[in-house]
Design a protein around this motif. Structure first.
Motif, mmCIF file in Angstrom:
data_model
loop_
_atom_site.group_PDB
_atom_site.id
_atom_site.type_symbol
_atom_site.label_atom_id
_atom_site.label_comp_id
_atom_site.label_asym_id
_atom_site.label_seq_id
_atom_site.Cartn_x
_atom_site.Cartn_y
_atom_site.Cartn_z
ATOM 1 N N GLU A 1 -13.170 5.100 -12.829
ATOM 2 C CA GLU A 1 -13.836 3.868 -12.363
ATOM 3 C C GLU A 1 -13.372 3.488 -10.963
ATOM 4 O OE1 GLU A 1 -14.424 0.591 -15.640
ATOM 5 O OE2 GLU A 1 -12.702 1.846 -16.221
ATOM 6 N N LEU A 2 -12.078 3.616 -10.746
ATOM 7 C CA LEU A 2 -11.529 3.260 -9.440
ATOM 8 C C LEU A 2 -12.145 4.129 -8.347
ATOM 9 C CD1 LEU A 2 -7.786 2.862 -10.490
ATOM 10 C CD2 LEU A 2 -9.291 1.011 -9.723
ATOM 11 N N LEU A 3 -12.285 5.418 -8.655
ATOM 12 C CA LEU A 3 -12.849 6.330 -7.654
ATOM 13 C C LEU A 3 -14.339 6.066 -7.441
ATOM 14 C CD1 LEU A 3 -10.950 9.649 -8.447
ATOM 15 C CD2 LEU A 3 -10.517 7.991 -6.629
ATOM 16 N N GLU A 4 -15.017 5.700 -8.535
ATOM 17 C CA GLU A 4 -16.431 5.327 -8.381
ATOM 18 C C GLU A 4 -16.579 4.151 -7.421
ATOM 19 O OE1 GLU A 4 -18.276 4.547 -12.210
ATOM 20 O OE2 GLU A 4 -17.830 6.649 -12.741
ATOM 21 N N GLN A 5 -15.677 3.182 -7.574
ATOM 22 C CA GLN A 5 -15.724 2.010 -6.698
ATOM 23 C C GLN A 5 -15.459 2.399 -5.242
ATOM 24 O OE1 GLN A 5 -13.077 -0.950 -8.270
ATOM 25 N NE2 GLN A 5 -14.391 -1.431 -10.021
ATOM 26 N N LEU A 6 -14.580 3.349 -5.071
ATOM 27 C CA LEU A 6 -14.308 3.833 -3.709
ATOM 28 C C LEU A 6 -15.562 4.485 -3.131
ATOM 29 C CD1 LEU A 6 -12.362 4.599 -1.336
ATOM 30 C CD2 LEU A 6 -11.851 6.702 -2.597
ATOM 31 N N HIS A 7 -16.172 5.339 -3.926
ATOM 32 C CA HIS A 7 -17.329 6.089 -3.426
ATOM 33 C C HIS A 7 -18.546 5.210 -3.205
ATOM 34 C CE1 HIS A 7 -15.405 9.997 -5.160
ATOM 35 N NE2 HIS A 7 -14.865 9.615 -4.028
ATOM 36 N N SER A 8 -18.678 4.179 -4.010
ATOM 37 C CA SER A 8 -19.848 3.302 -3.848
ATOM 38 C C SER A 8 -19.638 2.305 -2.713
ATOM 39 C CB SER A 8 -20.119 2.543 -5.149
ATOM 40 O OG SER A 8 -19.131 1.532 -5.316
ATOM 41 N N GLY A 9 -18.417 2.225 -2.227
ATOM 42 C CA GLY A 9 -18.133 1.265 -1.150
ATOM 43 C C GLY A 9 -17.683 -0.085 -1.670
ATOM 44 N N LYS A 10 -17.659 -0.241 -2.996
ATOM 45 C CA LYS A 10 -17.236 -1.525 -3.569
ATOM 46 C C LYS A 10 -15.760 -1.767 -3.300
ATOM 47 C CE LYS A 10 -16.963 -4.244 -7.725
ATOM 48 N NZ LYS A 10 -16.333 -4.128 -9.035
ATOM 49 N N ALA A 11 -14.983 -0.729 -3.434
ATOM 50 C CA ALA A 11 -13.552 -0.842 -3.128
ATOM 51 C C ALA A 11 -13.307 -0.392 -1.694
ATOM 52 C CB ALA A 11 -12.736 0.016 -4.081
#
Ligand SMILES: [Fe+2]
Ligand SMILES: [Fe+2]
Lengths: 252, 313
Positions: free
Chosen positions: B95-105
């Motif tokens: 999930e954390l990496l998804e957030q990174l890739h989506s730009g959310k994080a």
């Protein structure tokens, strides 16, 4: 045969293999399939560079012309390098990287085990230290081959493909010439023929546990020892040596 | 109303300087803030591997190469450690990496700048790790236990990186004229983005409020930035380099340096994704992650097979 010259040659063969394979692995930093694996691959790269520095420094001392590790790593032309072609091969996908590593590390394991009994005190100590590192490299790559071979259908296929690609490069590791013969006679060098069978047997075991097929033999790589490298080698050195050669007067 | 009591107990615990642990009750906002901050920190460690990784294969000596490789490996270790700390708050690495890739994080904007010569390996260690330390020393006292303990461990390595970076810079600065040019040029490029690492001025910083009350954050952006400036300007002078700020002056009364204004428009642009390397950094990370999927899947499948073999046996 001049023993000093033979020993220098013998040392750079060992050092160049570690340097070039260490370089290939260093290219993967920040590109691992998972962070833990990124760290593990960098670890192996660091070990190989450590081995390379030790043995190239020793080679320079043996040669007695005042060359240090960096003179040998950065200011030798391609045709004076002695790496085997296996180490020069591109990383490809993770399965290919692991196949290359396994073929090399299993060899390295037997090699260092024998070398640690060398009559040359420096080589013996160097080998004993390197052996410990190599046991980890061997275990790490073998375990990945088994995991990928016996993982999913996709990974099975990819692992087989990587293994096929690297398979016939292993023979070059066992080449023997006058330098070896001379130093074997003096009890300094390792007679690799002694463990070729054990090496092959161990590969078969890993491949079988990975539910993979023993690949067909392809072109038996050769040439590294006389400076006839793969086309990749020139590009490796072009990058590796670029900065040091652009500013030869600089101290870093 | 039960919540009100819990909240009071929670705040009392923080006020007593006791650490909050993953199993303890915590307000949803506290959890959210921590996940955001720790994951941003973890992503920064990991994305930060790239600008330095850019020079591994060209390092000018074998010693320099292994020092750099080991340094980047440390950063990977920091990332791993911080991902684990974030996971204790109930979010998975995937999930954390998804957030990174989506730009959310987000991750620290400093890593969206390119490394253009070897002196950058010095400047990054000296300034970027140097700025990170100032932040992280302060975070050793943060109220969330796993984060605080992580910082204690990480800080030791960061100060080592900082010294190594400064050593590279010093060597370059007293080297050949070409090396000195590289050193000054690296300082010129990296100085202002490094100051930006502390974030907007306190008056413009939206996330500071509760973070101070909950002792997630212990000192404000401006306080930390000032600390960094005060220790770094003199270090530059010692090795004969000049900080690229004509307004930088020692203020006798305040006992600290006055400095020029950061270009906040550029800062915000890079935060919003419009920096020189934003696209490159994310793409690099995504590519490695995507290409590694079959490997991770295989590892999972293999582990499952072994598990079921064990159960049969
Ligand atoms: Fe770090
Ligand atoms: Fe660091």
């Amino acid at each position: 045969m001049n023993t000093k010259k033979a020993l220098f040659e013998y040392c750079i063969r060992i050092g160049d293999n570690s340097m070039i394979l260490g370089h290939r692995l260093s290219e993967l930093c920040s590109r691992g399939p998972i962070l833990e694996e990124d760290i593990a691959i960098t670890n192996i790269s660091l070990d190989l560079f450590g081995q390379c520095r030790n043995i190239l420094t020793y080679a320079g001392e043996v040669e007695g012309k005042g060359r240090n590790e960096d003179d040998l790593a950065y200011h030798r032309p391609e045709h004076e390098f002695r790496s085997v072609l296996l180490t020069e091969q591109p990383n490809g996908h993770f399965g290919t990287t692991m196949a290359r590593q396994m073929l090399f590390s299993v060899f390295h394991y037997y090699f260092y085990k024998e070398l640690s009994k060398s009559n040359d005190v420096h080589l013996a100590a160097f080998a004993a230290k390197s052996l410990k590192e190599t046991m980890y490299h061997m275990r790490h790559s073998s375990e990945w081959i088994i995991r990928l071979g016996d993982g999913t259908e996709e990974s099975h296929e990819k692992m087989q493909e990587g293994l096929n690609k690297m398979w016939s490069y292993r023979h070059e590791l066992f080449e023997k010439d006058a330098v070896d013969e001379h130093l074997i006679e003096l009890g300094i060098a390792v007679d690799t023929a002694k463990f070729k069978d054990a090496y092959e047997k161990q590969l078969e075991e890993i491949i079988s546990r990975a539910t993979l097929e023993i690949p067909e033999e392809g072109w038996r790589a050769t040439g590294g020892r006389i400076g006839h490298h793969s086309e990749y080698m020139g590009h490796i050195l072009a990058v590796f040596q670029s900065l040091a050669r652009a500013y030869p007067d600089a101290k870093w | 109303m039960e919540d009100v009591e819990r909240l009071e107990a929670f705040q009392a615990k923080i006020d007593r300087e006791e650490k909050i642990e993953p199993k303890d009750w915590m307000p949803a906002e506290y959890r959210k803030h921590l996940i955001r901050q720790i994951s941003q920190h973890a992503h920064s460690e990991v994305i930060g591997m790239q600008p330095e990784g850019n020079w591994i294969t060209r390092a000018p000596s074998l010693r320099a190469k292994v020092v750099l490789l080991a340094k980047i490996q440390d950063e990977a270790g920091h990332g791993l450690y911080l991902y684990c700390a974030a996971e204790t708050l109930g979010i998975s690495r995937e999930e954390l990496l998804e957030q990174l890739h989506s730009g959310k994080a987000k991750y620290s904007s400093i890593f969206n700048y390119p490394t253009l010569n070897w002196a950058d390996m010095g400047a990054v260690g000296w300034l970027v790790d140097g700025a990170a330390i100032v932040n992280q020393v302060s975070l050793q006292r943060t109220s969330f236990g796993p984060y605080s303990r992580g910082m204690v461990r990480i800080c030791k390595e960061e100060s080592f990186h900082q010294r190594q970076g400064y050593e590279i810079m010093a060597t370059m600065a007293k080297g050949t004229p070409e090396q000195k040019r590289m050193a000054q040029e690296a300082l010129d490029r990296i100085w202002w983005p490094a100051l930006g690492m502390f974030g907007p001025h306190d008056k413009d910083s939206p996330n500071t409020g509760n973070a101070m009350k909950w002792k997630i954050k212990r000192e404000t952006n401006d306080e930390l930035r000032q600390k960094f400036i005060d220790k770094t300007v003199q270090q530059a002078e010692v090795i004969g380099l000049t900080v690229p700020d004509p307004d930088m002056k020692w203020n006798e009364d305040k006992g600290q340096y006055d400095h020029g204004e950061i270009d906040w428009e550029e800062f915000m642009n890079v935060v919003r994704g419009k920096g020189p390397c934003n696209a490159q950094r994310l793409e690099h990370h995504k590519k490695a992650h995507d290409e590694g999927r079959w490997v991770r899947d295989a590892a999972t499948a293999y582990a499952k097979k072994q598990q079921s073999k064990k159960q049969v046996a």
